[in-house]
Design a protein around this motif. Structure first.
Motif, PDB file in Angstrom:
ATOM      1  N   UNK B  17      44.508  27.682  58.820  1.00 55.28           N
ATOM      2  CA  UNK B  17      45.625  26.726  58.856  1.00 55.28           C
ATOM      3  C   UNK B  17      46.210  26.398  57.482  1.00 55.28           C
ATOM      4  N   UNK B  18      45.911  27.216  56.466  1.00 56.42           N
ATOM      5  CA  UNK B  18      46.600  27.053  55.181  1.00 56.42           C
ATOM      6  C   UNK B  18      48.058  27.483  55.404  1.00 56.42           C
ATOM      7  N   UNK B  19      49.053  26.678  54.929  1.00 56.22           N
ATOM      8  CA  UNK B  19      50.444  27.115  55.110  1.00 56.22           C
ATOM      9  C   UNK B  19      50.628  28.543  54.581  1.00 56.22           C
ATOM     10  N   UNK B  20      51.434  29.347  55.316  1.00 59.14           N
ATOM     11  CA  UNK B  20      51.544  30.773  54.977  1.00 59.14           C
ATOM     12  C   UNK B  20      52.025  30.959  53.534  1.00 59.14           C
ATOM     13  N   UNK B  21      52.976  30.116  53.119  1.00 58.96           N
ATOM     14  CA  UNK B  21      53.506  30.243  51.756  1.00 58.96           C
ATOM     15  C   UNK B  21      52.388  30.074  50.725  1.00 58.96           C
ATOM     16  N   UNK B  22      51.518  29.088  50.942  1.00 59.36           N
ATOM     17  CA  UNK B  22      50.437  28.833  49.986  1.00 59.36           C
ATOM     18  C   UNK B  22      49.390  29.941  50.070  1.00 59.36           C
ATOM     19  N   UNK B  23      49.125  30.423  51.292  1.00 59.08           N
ATOM     20  CA  UNK B  23      48.141  31.501  51.450  1.00 59.08           C
ATOM     21  C   UNK B  23      48.567  32.726  50.639  1.00 59.08           C
ATOM     22  N   UNK B  24      49.863  33.062  50.707  1.00 59.60           N
ATOM     23  CA  UNK B  24      50.369  34.211  49.937  1.00 59.60           C
ATOM     24  C   UNK B  24      50.193  33.967  48.445  1.00 59.60           C
ATOM     25  N   UNK B  25      50.530  32.747  48.011  1.00 66.09           N
ATOM     26  CA  UNK B  25      50.413  32.414  46.596  1.00 66.09           C
ATOM     27  C   UNK B  25      48.973  32.448  46.125  1.00 66.09           C
ATOM     28  N   UNK B  26      48.068  31.936  46.953  1.00 63.90           N
ATOM     29  CA  UNK B  26      46.658  31.857  46.562  1.00 63.90           C
ATOM     30  C   UNK B  26      46.065  33.266  46.409  1.00 63.90           C
ATOM     31  N   UNK B  27      46.392  34.151  47.356  1.00 58.79           N
ATOM     32  CA  UNK B  27      45.888  35.523  47.284  1.00 58.79           C
ATOM     33  C   UNK B  27      46.400  36.187  46.002  1.00 58.79           C
ATOM     34  N   UNK B  28      47.700  35.954  45.696  1.00 54.58           N
ATOM     35  CA  UNK B  28      48.271  36.530  44.475  1.00 54.58           C
ATOM     36  C   UNK B  28      47.579  35.969  43.237  1.00 54.58           C
ATOM     37  N   UNK B  29      47.307  34.654  43.278  1.00 52.82           N
ATOM     38  CA  UNK B  29      46.653  34.001  42.141  1.00 52.82           C
ATOM     39  C   UNK B  29      45.278  34.615  41.867  1.00 52.82           C
ATOM     40  N   UNK B  30      44.502  34.790  42.937  1.00 49.83           N
ATOM     41  CA  UNK B  30      43.162  35.362  42.772  1.00 49.83           C
ATOM     42  C   UNK B  30      43.268  36.792  42.235  1.00 49.83           C
ATOM     43  N   UNK B  31      44.235  37.560  42.781  1.00 52.94           N
ATOM     44  CA  UNK B  31      44.402  38.947  42.335  1.00 52.94           C
ATOM     45  C   UNK B  31      44.787  38.995  40.858  1.00 52.94           C
ATOM     46  N   UNK B  32      45.733  38.110  40.461  1.00 52.63           N
ATOM     47  CA  UNK B  32      46.176  38.104  39.065  1.00 52.63           C
ATOM     48  C   UNK B  32      45.039  37.709  38.141  1.00 52.63           C
TER      49      UNK B  32
END
Lengths: 165, 427
Positions: B17-32
């Protein structure tokens, strides 16, 4: 608290969306009149970014961001509370990092100004990232209680309720 | 392997239930962070800012705002009255009204969710009252709003145009014929269902009534004609046309219909602002993940991988269709376009597929994704307006989704359907 933050964000969004529409319309009129405004594209783009992040904080306060609650609605009691808290921590962690990164960027921009408006500092335009991220965190914390209130306090023993969700 | 982990991480966050926009950002953050360490993180703020400052995207809040203002000034009611006079006499009349009003309304707002929220809140209760089954009422509203995303103006098309560097105006024109064909097919399927379930008709056809309701809705119908005319003729850009749409909506609502009060205007503007922010945050965080994927050379790898497997244009279009249908199950269309379009564009160009033709395929495909749970924003909005169970609605909706898939196949394999108008006007 929710009312004050809500009012502030609502007025900010109203002002930004009005300004954005006004800038675009004035830009068209001047261009058609043969006197195109040099700052029109850049200012309109920055207004869009501001509308995005102040509006995103307001949307967080109103729980309007797109998410998929289907799965956690099938969970019950403590497990559901645990998942909700974990999801909130992910959101808050993300915006803490964004606020920090945004603050670093505004510091680094120093004396730089906008290309088309040399009197406006680029750091002012970029400030929406740290400020917007901080407001998003505040909004998430404010509505945490409302979200937890959606968890049924006495979960039914059978699975019938969950299957209706 | 890394990409698979990223995708799995994204699914887990979305399911939690993490908002999709934040989920995308979080995955990118971890990858970066895992590839570039802490020093790469300030880049995060720059990309999030730049991702939200694209000039063509300004058309999004302006079209949404114009739609919200028109809705606050009784346009939905007038459109419904006109559609009712025009097609209400057919069996299952209100379903016909829903589909045709939805296609009209789409010419102003450009957003399928706004379409369902505005028209569905009037038409779904009306259908229920006339004895239509609730899941059918929700399904017909939801699927016709999705078809409306290919009728100009269209927010997904604007985003696609920016990402693929394709002409937004040509994309708008390409959607006209498939939109009309799809609308007629949806009406036919609704009519078959209505006949079997003996749904009522809404009175007899009266020319006088068509004329009266047309006169009342005239300004509302004229508005999209003027705006789109301005955009199609090249007199204004899509963004400028959207700005003029706001002014025209205010003038028509305030001066002609005299139904715009300040409180309603404030609500309409806030609603428009929030909807914009929701879409734009998705756009910005998707740009973050998209940048990372591009840096990892994913587009080139995908292109060479698929070209090594087949170089048939039809086969590649089929693969891309399946790929987008699957992505549409899990991602919102704005996010999917920003993430996936840059990845597949090298492949699309290498196989000689016209980017405008491909844009229509992507938009329609992801529109279908908005009808298929778990991530199905349009369907979810229709269900919440109808207070219906999403799975019950999905069962009835299958036949309408089949129509949308048929339109998708027509658009994919008969390029003349979307492209003939584009070729006639611009090439």
């Amino acid at each position: 608290m929710k009312r004050i933050v809500g009012r502030f964000l609502e007025w900010t969004v109203l002002i930004l969306i009005t300004a954005l529409a006004a800038v675009v319309v004035v830009g068209v009129i001047f261009r058609k009149a043969g006197a195109a405004l040099v700052w029109y594209d850049e200012v309109a783009s920055i207004l869009l970014a501001w509308l995005t992040y102040y509006g995103a904080a307001l949307a967080a306060l109103k729980r309007a961001h797109i998410s998929v609650p289907t799965f956690i609605e099938r969970l019950q009691g403590r497990i559901r509370v645990g998942v909700i808290l974990a999801a909130k921590s992910v959101v808050i962690t993300f915006f803490v990092v964004v606020a920090w990164a945004g603050w670093r960027v505004t510091q680094a921009l120093g004396e730089l100004t906008l290309v088309s408006l040399p009197s406006v500092s680029a750091a002012v335009a970029q400030s929406v990232i740290p400020i917007g991220a901080a407001l998003f965190i505040v909004a998430e914390l404010i509505n945490l209680r409302d979200v937890l209130a959606t968890v049924p306090s006495n979960p039914p023993r059978t699975d019938t309720k969950a299957s209706q969700l | 392997m890394t990409f698979l982990l990223l995708f799995l991480g994204l699914l887990v966050l979305i399911a939690g239930s993490v908002p999709i926009a934040v989920a995308l950002g979080m995955v990118a953050l971890v990858a970066m962070f895992s590839t570039g360490g802490i020093s790469s993180l300030p880049n995060l703020a720059l990309v999030l800012f730049d991702g939200a400052t694209s000039f063509p995207l300004i058309a999004i809040p302006l079209f949404i705002l114009a739609g919200a203002i028109m809705n606050a000034t009784g346009i939905s009611r007038r459109l419904i009255a006109f559609a009712s006079a025009l097609v209400g006499f057919i069996r299952g009349g209100l379903a016909m009204v829903s589909i045709s009003a939805s296609l009209f309304f789409a010419e102003i707002s450009g957003s399928a969710v706004a379409d369902v929220a505005a028209l569905g809140s009037i038409l779904i209760p009306a259908m229920k009252k006339r004895g239509y089954e609730t899941p059918f009422a929700a399904a017909v509203m939801s699927s016709s709003a999705t078809l409306a995303v290919i009728i100009p103006p269209s927010i997904p098309m604007i985003i696609y145009g920016v990402m693929a560097d394709a002409s937004v105006v040509e994309l708008f024109v390409a959607g006209i014929i498939p939109g009309i064909v799809g609308g007629l097919l949806l009406m036919f399927v609704a009519w078959l269902y209505a006949r079997r379930h003996d749904f009522p008709v809404e009175g007899v056809f009266k020319r006088a009534q068509v004329w009266t309701t047309f006169r009342d809705a005239g300004w509302a119908l004229l508005l999209p004609a003027i705006i789109l005319g301005g955009i199609f003729s090249g007199w204004v850009t899509a963004t400028e046309g959207a700005g003029l749409a706001v002014v025209a909506a205010l003038l028509i609502g305030g001066l002609v219909y005299r139904e715009l009060d300040l409180r309603q205007l404030r609500e309409a503007m806030l609603e428009g602002g929030i909807q914009t922010a929701v879409v734009m945050l998705l756009v910005a965080t998707s740009a973050l993940l998209g940048d990372y994927l591009t840096e990892q050379q994913l587009p080139q790898r995908v292109a060479s991988g698929i070209m090594g497997f087949t170089d048939s244009r039809w086969m590649i279009l089929a693969l891309l269709n399946v790929f987008f249908l699957v992505i549409g199950l899990f991602l919102h269309s704005a996010a999917a376009i920003i993430l996936v379009v840059p990845i597949v564009m090298p492949l699309v160009r290498a196989t000689g597929i016209d980017p405008v033709h491909f844009g229509l395929i992507v938009t329609l495909n992801l529109g279908i994704g908005q009808q298929t749970p778990p991530v199905a924003s349009v369907l979810v909005t229709a269900c919440s307006v109808a207070k219906a169970d999403i799975w019950e609605v999905s069962k009835v909706n299958l036949r309408f989704v089949a129509v949308l898939v048929a339109v998708l196949l027509l658009v994919t394999y008969l390029p003349a359907i979307p492209m003939s108008l584009v070729n006639l006007l611009y090439r």
